[in-house]
Structures are given as C-alpha cells and as structure tokens.
Design a protein around this motif. Structure first.
Motif, PDB file in Angstrom:
ATOM      1  N   ALA A  47       0.833  -1.205   0.000  1.00  8.80           N
ATOM      2  CA  ALA A  47       0.000   0.000   0.000  1.00  8.80           C
ATOM      3  C   ALA A  47       0.865   1.251   0.000  1.00  8.80           C
ATOM      4  O   ALA A  47       1.837   1.334   0.754  1.00  8.80           O
ATOM      5  CB  ALA A  47      -0.906  -0.005   1.220  1.00  8.80           C
ATOM      6  N   GLY A  48       0.493   2.198  -0.836  1.00 12.36           N
ATOM      7  CA  GLY A  48       1.174   3.487  -0.842  1.00 12.36           C
ATOM      8  C   GLY A  48       2.294   3.600  -1.856  1.00 12.36           C
ATOM      9  O   GLY A  48       2.870   4.677  -2.007  1.00 12.36           O
ATOM     10  N   ALA A  49       2.584   2.509  -2.571  1.00 11.31           N
ATOM     11  CA  ALA A  49       3.669   2.575  -3.552  1.00 11.31           C
ATOM     12  C   ALA A  49       3.262   3.454  -4.731  1.00 11.31           C
ATOM     13  O   ALA A  49       2.116   3.426  -5.175  1.00 11.31           O
ATOM     14  CB  ALA A  49       4.009   1.182  -4.053  1.00 11.31           C
ATOM     15  N   PHE A  90       4.998 -17.509 -10.077  1.00 19.62           N
ATOM     16  CA  PHE A  90       6.269 -17.836  -9.426  1.00 19.62           C
ATOM     17  C   PHE A  90       6.810 -16.560  -8.762  1.00 19.62           C
ATOM     18  O   PHE A  90       6.437 -15.456  -9.161  1.00 19.62           O
ATOM     19  CB  PHE A  90       7.307 -18.325 -10.448  1.00 19.62           C
ATOM     20  CG  PHE A  90       7.051 -19.707 -10.968  1.00 19.62           C
ATOM     21  CD1 PHE A  90       7.637 -20.819 -10.368  1.00 19.62           C
ATOM     22  CD2 PHE A  90       6.213 -19.903 -12.049  1.00 19.62           C
ATOM     23  CE1 PHE A  90       7.397 -22.093 -10.849  1.00 19.62           C
ATOM     24  CE2 PHE A  90       5.965 -21.180 -12.531  1.00 19.62           C
ATOM     25  CZ  PHE A  90       6.550 -22.280 -11.930  1.00 19.62           C
ATOM     26  N   GLY A  91       7.704 -16.744  -7.801  1.00 13.52           N
ATOM     27  CA  GLY A  91       8.351 -15.593  -7.166  1.00 13.52           C
ATOM     28  C   GLY A  91       9.542 -15.143  -7.995  1.00 13.52           C
ATOM     29  O   GLY A  91      10.694 -15.375  -7.627  1.00 13.52           O
ATOM     30  N   HIS A  92       9.254 -14.450  -9.103  1.00 15.38           N
ATOM     31  CA  HIS A  92      10.321 -14.062 -10.031  1.00 15.38           C
ATOM     32  C   HIS A  92      11.228 -12.978  -9.466  1.00 15.38           C
ATOM     33  O   HIS A  92      12.327 -12.751  -9.975  1.00 15.38           O
ATOM     34  CB  HIS A  92       9.723 -13.529 -11.343  1.00 15.38           C
ATOM     35  CG  HIS A  92       8.903 -14.495 -12.106  1.00 15.38           C
ATOM     36  ND1 HIS A  92       7.524 -14.518 -12.026  1.00 15.38           N
ATOM     37  CD2 HIS A  92       9.245 -15.483 -12.967  1.00 15.38           C
ATOM     38  CE1 HIS A  92       7.065 -15.460 -12.835  1.00 15.38           C
ATOM     39  NE2 HIS A  92       8.073 -16.072 -13.403  1.00 15.38           N
ATOM     40  N   TRP A  93      10.746 -12.240  -8.477  1.00 17.64           N
ATOM     41  CA  TRP A  93      11.467 -11.066  -7.954  1.00 17.64           C
ATOM     42  C   TRP A  93      11.298 -11.062  -6.451  1.00 17.64           C
ATOM     43  O   TRP A  93      10.253 -11.494  -5.938  1.00 17.64           O
ATOM     44  CB  TRP A  93      10.849  -9.790  -8.540  1.00 17.64           C
ATOM     45  CG  TRP A  93      11.518  -8.507  -8.166  1.00 17.64           C
ATOM     46  CD1 TRP A  93      11.300  -7.752  -7.035  1.00 17.64           C
ATOM     47  CD2 TRP A  93      12.508  -7.805  -8.917  1.00 17.64           C
ATOM     48  NE1 TRP A  93      12.089  -6.639  -7.044  1.00 17.64           N
ATOM     49  CE2 TRP A  93      12.844  -6.645  -8.197  1.00 17.64           C
ATOM     50  CE3 TRP A  93      13.145  -8.045 -10.139  1.00 17.64           C
ATOM     51  CZ2 TRP A  93      13.786  -5.719  -8.642  1.00 17.64           C
ATOM     52  CZ3 TRP A  93      14.076  -7.120 -10.590  1.00 17.64           C
ATOM     53  CH2 TRP A  93      14.391  -5.973  -9.856  1.00 17.64           C
ATOM     54  N   GLY A  94      12.299 -10.572  -5.740  1.00 14.98           N
ATOM     55  CA  GLY A  94      12.195 -10.489  -4.285  1.00 14.98           C
ATOM     56  C   GLY A  94      13.219  -9.532  -3.719  1.00 14.98           C
ATOM     57  O   GLY A  94      13.683  -8.609  -4.400  1.00 14.98           O
ATOM     58  N   GLU A  95      13.553  -9.778  -2.465  1.00 16.74           N
ATOM     59  CA  GLU A  95      14.402  -8.853  -1.708  1.00 16.74           C
ATOM     60  C   GLU A  95      15.792  -8.681  -2.335  1.00 16.74           C
ATOM     61  O   GLU A  95      16.325  -7.565  -2.408  1.00 16.74           O
ATOM     62  CB  GLU A  95      14.533  -9.410  -0.292  1.00 16.74           C
ATOM     63  CG  GLU A  95      15.347  -8.591   0.655  1.00 16.74           C
ATOM     64  CD  GLU A  95      15.445  -9.261   2.023  1.00 16.74           C
ATOM     65  OE1 GLU A  95      15.192 -10.479   2.140  1.00 16.74           O
ATOM     66  OE2 GLU A  95      15.783  -8.559   2.978  1.00 16.74           O
ATOM     67  N   ILE A  96      16.375  -9.783  -2.790  1.00 23.05           N
ATOM     68  CA  ILE A  96      17.737  -9.706  -3.339  1.00 23.05           C
ATOM     69  C   ILE A  96      17.761  -8.838  -4.602  1.00 23.05           C
ATOM     70  O   ILE A  96      18.591  -7.932  -4.741  1.00 23.05           O
ATOM     71  CB  ILE A  96      18.261 -11.136  -3.675  1.00 23.05           C
ATOM     72  CG1 ILE A  96      18.297 -12.002  -2.418  1.00 23.05           C
ATOM     73  CG2 ILE A  96      19.595 -11.085  -4.401  1.00 23.05           C
ATOM     74  CD1 ILE A  96      19.314 -11.582  -1.408  1.00 23.05           C
ATOM     75  N   THR A 121      10.271  -6.106   0.611  1.00 30.02           N
ATOM     76  CA  THR A 121      10.226  -5.125  -0.481  1.00 30.02           C
ATOM     77  C   THR A 121       9.562  -3.838   0.004  1.00 30.02           C
ATOM     78  O   THR A 121      10.014  -2.726  -0.320  1.00 30.02           O
ATOM     79  CB  THR A 121       9.467  -5.714  -1.686  1.00 30.02           C
ATOM     80  OG1 THR A 121      10.079  -6.959  -2.037  1.00 30.02           O
ATOM     81  CG2 THR A 121       9.498  -4.787  -2.878  1.00 30.02           C
ATOM     82  N   GLU A 122       8.522  -3.979   0.798  1.00 32.36           N
ATOM     83  CA  GLU A 122       7.864  -2.789   1.364  1.00 32.36           C
ATOM     84  C   GLU A 122       8.822  -2.047   2.289  1.00 32.36           C
ATOM     85  O   GLU A 122       8.925  -0.813   2.231  1.00 32.36           O
ATOM     86  CB  GLU A 122       6.590  -3.188   2.124  1.00 32.36           C
ATOM     87  CG  GLU A 122       5.945  -1.969   2.771  1.00 32.36           C
ATOM     88  CD  GLU A 122       4.575  -2.243   3.365  1.00 32.36           C
ATOM     89  OE1 GLU A 122       4.196  -3.428   3.473  1.00 32.36           O
ATOM     90  OE2 GLU A 122       3.907  -1.258   3.713  1.00 32.36           O
ATOM     91  N   ALA A 123       9.518  -2.802   3.143  1.00 31.68           N
ATOM     92  CA  ALA A 123      10.449  -2.160   4.079  1.00 31.68           C
ATOM     93  C   ALA A 123      11.542  -1.396   3.325  1.00 31.68           C
ATOM     94  O   ALA A 123      12.021  -0.357   3.788  1.00 31.68           O
ATOM     95  CB  ALA A 123      11.072  -3.208   5.004  1.00 31.68           C
TER      96      ALA A 123
END
Ligand SMILES: O=C([O-])CC(=O)C(=O)O
Ligand SMILES: [Mg+2]
Length: 216
Positions: A47-49, A90-96, A121-123
């Motif tokens: 939310a808020g992005a 699928f989780g194609h994208w994440g924190e890394i 990602t939000e953090a």
C-alpha cells in the motif's frame, strides 16, 4: 522514497523530479483519451507505492528469472523495469533483486507475473506492481530479450513509454504522447480543483456537470 512524492492535487509543492508531474494513474488515463490502462489484476505489492519512470522492457520466460538478473544490469538509472513473464505464478522477484535494483538507481518494477518477499520489499520502499504473489522459486536459464515491445497487463508497452502506478492501478503512456497527456492532466486537475471548490460552496454535481439541463 514515496514520502517525497506529492499528488498533483496538492498543488504547488509537486516534486520536479517526478516525470509524471505527480499525476495519478486515473487522471493520466482520463487525460490521455487512449487505451493506456493496464488490467486491474496488476496491483501494487504494498500500500502506498508509487511507480513512475520510462520503461525498460524485458521479455522473460514464465517460471525463470535469469532475465531479471540481467535486466538490473542493463536498465538505465531512473527507469522502470517492465517485464513480461506471461503471468506465471512464481516468485520471479524479491528482496535480493530489489537491493540490486536500488543500488543501480532503478525506479521500480512492473511485472506480468508473480513476485515474493513482500514485507521486505515494502520495508525497502521499492515500488513493485505485479499480477500475483508466489512463494515458488524459479529456474535461471533464459537470459531474456530487452528493448522490444512487451505485453503487460493486457496492453503493449514499448521502451521509453512513461509508466505510472499507484493505488488505482497502472498506466503506460506512449512516449510520443506523454507531454501532451501531462499538459492535459494539468488542465484537468485545475478544472477538478475548481469543481470541488464549488461543491464545498454548496453546488451539486448535477448542476455543475449540466446533467439537469440535459434532462438526465
Ligand atoms: O532471486 C530470486 O530468485 C527471487 C528472490 O527471492 C529475490 O530476489 O530475493
Ligand atoms: Mg528472496
């Protein structure tokens, strides 16, 4: 990151660095008169992005994220990665990948497919708009194709198109039309601010839009 961005409705304190002059996705869609809105299934991950910048396009393969690892190294700073992963869950994208992209000044990700690591990602404050979330990890085989038109959220996005995403969804403005659309959005916001002023003075929407005079 988003804290520094102000919606155009707020008036004069619009940040100059916002390539869409702070306009919302809905205002830009209306101002364009074109089919620039992606389907509503493409949503903000948190939310808020707010997503805003010229598209760097990526054709990947569903269930494989090698193309995104390469795209992070190829996209210019300030650009939005716009990736067609065929809607794959699928989780194609994440924190890394988020940390890698932020380090290179990439403005955000728009992906027709799934992502993961939502809280992280939000953090990190990195805007991601995706079709779904998925825990599932991916292969790393297909290197991807860059800089070609891609299909994302039901429309064609070309390199350099101005991508804007917020809580209502995402628009992609054709590069050649973007300045005209932004000027029309400025006019529209000024007119709507005047309408809202008159509503607060007691006028009705039927009156202001001339619906009654037209017998509606
Ligand atoms: O690397 C991946 O496969 C996707 C991911 O979870 C990350 O970027 O953190
Ligand atoms: Mg991860």
């Amino acid at each position: 990151m988003t804290d520094s961005l102000t919606n155009a409705r707020a008036g004069d304190d619009r940040p100059l660095q916002d390539p869409a002059r702070g306009h919302s996705s809905a205002t830009l869609s209306e101002a364009s008169g074109l089919a620039v809105a992606l389907c509503p299934e493409i949503r903000s991950l948190w939310a808020g992005a707010r997503l805003c910048g010229p598209a760097f396009t990526v054709q990947g393969a569903g269930g494989d994220n090698l193309a995104l690892h390469h795209a992070v190294l190829q996209a210019p700073p300030g650009s939005v990665l716009v990736a067609d992963l065929g809607g794959a869950r699928f989780g194609h994208w994440g924190e890394i990948l988020t940390v890698a992209a932020q380090h290179r000044g990439i403005a955000g990700l728009l992906i027709d497919g799934g992502v993961r690591d939502t809280s992280e990602t939000e953090a990190l404050g990195f805007p991601v708009f995706s079709r779904n979330n998925s825990i599932l990890g991916t292969r790393k085989h297909f290197r991807g194709v860059f800089g070609r038109p891609v299909q994302v959220g039901g429309i064609t996005v070309r390199p350099g198109d101005l991508v804007v995403g917020d809580v209502d969804g995402v628009v992609a403005l054709p590069q050649a039309d973007a300045e005209r659309i932004l000027d029309r959005a400025d006019t529209r916001v000024a007119q709507e601010n005047e309408l809202m002023k008159q509503l607060r003075e007691g006028h009705s929407t039927l009156d202001l839009y001339d619906f009654e005079a037209a017998g509606r």
